[in-house]
Write a protein that holds these residues in place. Structure first.
Motif, PDB file in Angstrom:
ATOM      1  N   ASP A  17       0.800  -1.240   0.000  1.00 15.90           N
ATOM      2  CA  ASP A  17       0.000   0.000   0.000  1.00 15.90           C
ATOM      3  C   ASP A  17       0.825   1.278   0.000  1.00 15.90           C
ATOM      4  OD1 ASP A  17      -2.439  -1.365  -0.089  1.00 15.90           O
ATOM      5  OD2 ASP A  17      -2.553  -1.503   2.091  1.00 15.90           O
ATOM      6  N   ARG A  18       2.103   1.185  -0.297  1.00 13.45           N
ATOM      7  CA  ARG A  18       2.910   2.407  -0.399  1.00 13.45           C
ATOM      8  C   ARG A  18       2.832   2.953  -1.819  1.00 13.45           C
ATOM      9  NH1 ARG A  18       8.727   2.069   2.385  1.00 13.45           N
ATOM     10  NH2 ARG A  18       9.000   3.659   0.808  1.00 13.45           N
ATOM     11  N   ALA A  19       2.644   4.249  -1.927  1.00 12.04           N
ATOM     12  CA  ALA A  19       2.521   4.887  -3.243  1.00 12.04           C
ATOM     13  C   ALA A  19       3.837   4.869  -4.010  1.00 12.04           C
ATOM     14  CB  ALA A  19       2.033   6.321  -3.078  1.00 12.04           C
ATOM     15  N   ASP A  20       4.962   4.720  -3.297  1.00  6.63           N
ATOM     16  CA  ASP A  20       6.266   4.771  -3.960  1.00  6.63           C
ATOM     17  C   ASP A  20       6.840   3.391  -4.257  1.00  6.63           C
ATOM     18  OD1 ASP A  20       6.812   4.028  -1.337  1.00  6.63           O
ATOM     19  OD2 ASP A  20       8.615   5.256  -1.197  1.00  6.63           O
ATOM     20  N   ALA A  21       6.011   2.339  -4.167  1.00  5.61           N
ATOM     21  CA  ALA A  21       6.509   0.980  -4.397  1.00  5.61           C
ATOM     22  C   ALA A  21       5.536   0.173  -5.251  1.00  5.61           C
ATOM     23  CB  ALA A  21       6.739   0.273  -3.066  1.00  5.61           C
ATOM     24  N   VAL A  22       6.101  -0.765  -6.022  1.00  8.70           N
ATOM     25  CA  VAL A  22       5.319  -1.709  -6.811  1.00  8.70           C
ATOM     26  C   VAL A  22       5.790  -3.108  -6.425  1.00  8.70           C
ATOM     27  CG1 VAL A  22       4.754  -2.542  -9.128  1.00  8.70           C
ATOM     28  CG2 VAL A  22       5.116  -0.097  -8.743  1.00  8.70           C
ATOM     29  N   LEU A  23       4.878  -3.940  -5.942  1.00 10.01           N
ATOM     30  CA  LEU A  23       5.210  -5.318  -5.605  1.00 10.01           C
ATOM     31  C   LEU A  23       5.014  -6.189  -6.830  1.00 10.01           C
ATOM     32  CD1 LEU A  23       4.860  -4.055  -2.779  1.00 10.01           C
ATOM     33  CD2 LEU A  23       3.895  -6.223  -2.056  1.00 10.01           C
ATOM     34  N   ILE A  24       6.019  -7.010  -7.125  1.00 10.39           N
ATOM     35  CA  ILE A  24       5.998  -7.854  -8.310  1.00 10.39           C
ATOM     36  C   ILE A  24       6.196  -9.315  -7.900  1.00 10.39           C
ATOM     37  CG2 ILE A  24       7.119  -8.380 -10.515  1.00 10.39           C
ATOM     38  CD1 ILE A  24       7.974  -5.369 -10.547  1.00 10.39           C
ATOM     39  N   ASP A  25       5.192 -10.125  -8.199  1.00 10.01           N
ATOM     40  CA  ASP A  25       5.210 -11.560  -7.916  1.00 10.01           C
ATOM     41  C   ASP A  25       5.671 -12.269  -9.181  1.00 10.01           C
ATOM     42  OD1 ASP A  25       4.386 -14.303  -7.694  1.00 10.01           O
ATOM     43  OD2 ASP A  25       2.923 -13.729  -6.176  1.00 10.01           O
ATOM     44  N   LEU A  26       6.813 -12.944  -9.120  1.00  7.33           N
ATOM     45  CA  LEU A  26       7.391 -13.602 -10.283  1.00  7.33           C
ATOM     46  C   LEU A  26       6.991 -15.072 -10.419  1.00  7.33           C
ATOM     47  CD1 LEU A  26      10.970 -12.082  -9.998  1.00  7.33           C
ATOM     48  CD2 LEU A  26       9.238 -11.498 -11.703  1.00  7.33           C
ATOM     49  N   GLY A  70      15.725 -16.811  -5.538  1.00  3.26           N
ATOM     50  CA  GLY A  70      16.744 -16.813  -6.590  1.00  3.26           C
ATOM     51  C   GLY A  70      16.338 -16.052  -7.837  1.00  3.26           C
ATOM     52  N   ALA A  71      15.152 -16.327  -8.336  1.00  2.80           N
ATOM     53  CA  ALA A  71      14.684 -15.665  -9.558  1.00  2.80           C
ATOM     54  C   ALA A  71      14.473 -14.173  -9.332  1.00  2.80           C
ATOM     55  CB  ALA A  71      13.394 -16.309 -10.055  1.00  2.80           C
ATOM     56  N   SER A  72      13.983 -13.815  -8.152  1.00  2.00           N
ATOM     57  CA  SER A  72      13.748 -12.385  -7.897  1.00  2.00           C
ATOM     58  C   SER A  72      15.066 -11.617  -7.828  1.00  2.00           C
ATOM     59  CB  SER A  72      12.925 -12.174  -6.625  1.00  2.00           C
ATOM     60  OG  SER A  72      13.603 -12.624  -5.485  1.00  2.00           O
ATOM     61  N   LEU A  73      16.106 -12.252  -7.317  1.00  2.00           N
ATOM     62  CA  LEU A  73      17.416 -11.595  -7.269  1.00  2.00           C
ATOM     63  C   LEU A  73      17.946 -11.356  -8.682  1.00  2.00           C
ATOM     64  CD1 LEU A  73      19.634 -10.445  -5.480  1.00  2.00           C
ATOM     65  CD2 LEU A  73      20.637 -12.736  -5.389  1.00  2.00           C
ATOM     66  N   LYS A  82      18.775  -1.417 -15.798  1.00  2.00           N
ATOM     67  CA  LYS A  82      17.964  -0.516 -16.633  1.00  2.00           C
ATOM     68  C   LYS A  82      17.616   0.771 -15.891  1.00  2.00           C
ATOM     69  CE  LYS A  82      15.916  -4.130 -19.412  1.00  2.00           C
ATOM     70  NZ  LYS A  82      15.568  -3.705 -20.754  1.00  2.00           N
ATOM     71  N   GLY A  83      18.147   0.918 -14.673  1.00  2.00           N
ATOM     72  CA  GLY A  83      17.955   2.158 -13.943  1.00  2.00           C
ATOM     73  C   GLY A  83      16.845   2.156 -12.910  1.00  2.00           C
ATOM     74  N   TYR A  84      16.237   0.998 -12.676  1.00  2.00           N
ATOM     75  CA  TYR A  84      15.174   0.919 -11.673  1.00  2.00           C
ATOM     76  C   TYR A  84      15.764   0.701 -10.287  1.00  2.00           C
ATOM     77  CZ  TYR A  84      11.838   0.363 -15.499  1.00  2.00           C
ATOM     78  OH  TYR A  84      11.073   0.552 -16.613  1.00  2.00           O
ATOM     79  N   GLU A  85      15.068   1.217  -9.284  1.00  2.00           N
ATOM     80  CA  GLU A  85      15.424   0.939  -7.900  1.00  2.00           C
ATOM     81  C   GLU A  85      14.687  -0.335  -7.508  1.00  2.00           C
ATOM     82  OE1 GLU A  85      15.340   2.968  -3.467  1.00  2.00           O
ATOM     83  OE2 GLU A  85      14.633   4.128  -5.180  1.00  2.00           O
ATOM     84  N   THR A  86      15.430  -1.349  -7.106  1.00  2.00           N
ATOM     85  CA  THR A  86      14.818  -2.660  -6.855  1.00  2.00           C
ATOM     86  C   THR A  86      15.143  -3.187  -5.460  1.00  2.00           C
ATOM     87  OG1 THR A  86      16.717  -3.833  -7.788  1.00  2.00           O
ATOM     88  CG2 THR A  86      14.915  -3.294  -9.302  1.00  2.00           C
ATOM     89  N   ARG A  87      14.286  -4.093  -5.013  1.00  2.00           N
ATOM     90  CA  ARG A  87      14.492  -4.869  -3.785  1.00  2.00           C
ATOM     91  C   ARG A  87      14.140  -6.312  -4.124  1.00  2.00           C
ATOM     92  NH1 ARG A  87      15.610  -0.328  -2.978  1.00  2.00           N
ATOM     93  NH2 ARG A  87      15.080   1.050  -1.261  1.00  2.00           N
ATOM     94  N   SER A  88      14.910  -7.240  -3.602  1.00  2.00           N
ATOM     95  CA  SER A  88      14.628  -8.662  -3.779  1.00  2.00           C
ATOM     96  C   SER A  88      14.382  -9.271  -2.404  1.00  2.00           C
ATOM     97  CB  SER A  88      15.816  -9.360  -4.457  1.00  2.00           C
ATOM     98  OG  SER A  88      15.578 -10.746  -4.549  1.00  2.00           O
ATOM     99  N   VAL A  89      13.369 -10.111  -2.308  1.00  2.00           N
ATOM    100  CA  VAL A  89      12.978 -10.704  -1.031  1.00  2.00           C
ATOM    101  C   VAL A  89      13.741 -12.008  -0.795  1.00  2.00           C
ATOM    102  CG1 VAL A  89      11.060 -11.620   0.323  1.00  2.00           C
ATOM    103  CG2 VAL A  89      10.697  -9.652  -1.187  1.00  2.00           C
ATOM    104  N   ILE A  90      14.542 -12.016   0.258  1.00  2.00           N
ATOM    105  CA  ILE A  90      15.293 -13.213   0.647  1.00  2.00           C
ATOM    106  C   ILE A  90      14.310 -14.288   1.112  1.00  2.00           C
ATOM    107  CG2 ILE A  90      16.973 -14.165   2.278  1.00  2.00           C
ATOM    108  CD1 ILE A  90      18.150 -11.319   2.455  1.00  2.00           C
TER     109      ILE A  90
END
Length: 105
Positions: A17-26, A70-73, A82-90
């Motif tokens: 629910d943060r306006a500055d984040a997009v959660l992506i399920d791979l 692994g895939a998210s990393l 490509k210039g995106y700010e990313t986070r990967s979930v351990i």
């Protein structure tokens, strides 16, 4: 090598629910339909080639998770190039035990 910030599965709730984040399920579409984190958008890793051409919103943090991490990393590294700010979930979705779990029937 582009450094990618990793976060614990517990931290996923911080980004919901943060306006500055997009959660992506791979994970694949069937796994996503069964359960996912609230607000996450599904981009199966198998379709990552097409996903790379997708124009994610700039200026937002892309928080990626898969089954175990692994895939998210790998995806987070490619998107960071490509210039995106990313986070990967351990530990990925398997490690998530938060309050924002959505189940489908």
């Amino acid at each position: 090598m582009f450094p990618v910030e990793t976060i614990s599965a517990k931290m996923l709730d911080y980004y919901v629910d943060r306006a500055d984040a997009v959660l992506i399920d791979l994970r694949d579409r069937e796994e996503y339909k069964v359960s996912h984190v609230k607000g996450a958008r599904n981009f199966p890793y198998e379709e990552f080639e097409e996903m790379q051409s997708y124009d994610f919103p700039r200026g937002k943090i892309l928080v990626l998770y898969c089954d175990r991490g692994g895939a998210s990393l790998m995806a987070a590294r490619l998107l960071a190039r490509k210039g995106y700010e990313t986070r990967s979930v351990i530990g990925g979705f398997e490690a998530y035990r938060g309050r924002n779990l959505v189940f489908s029937r």
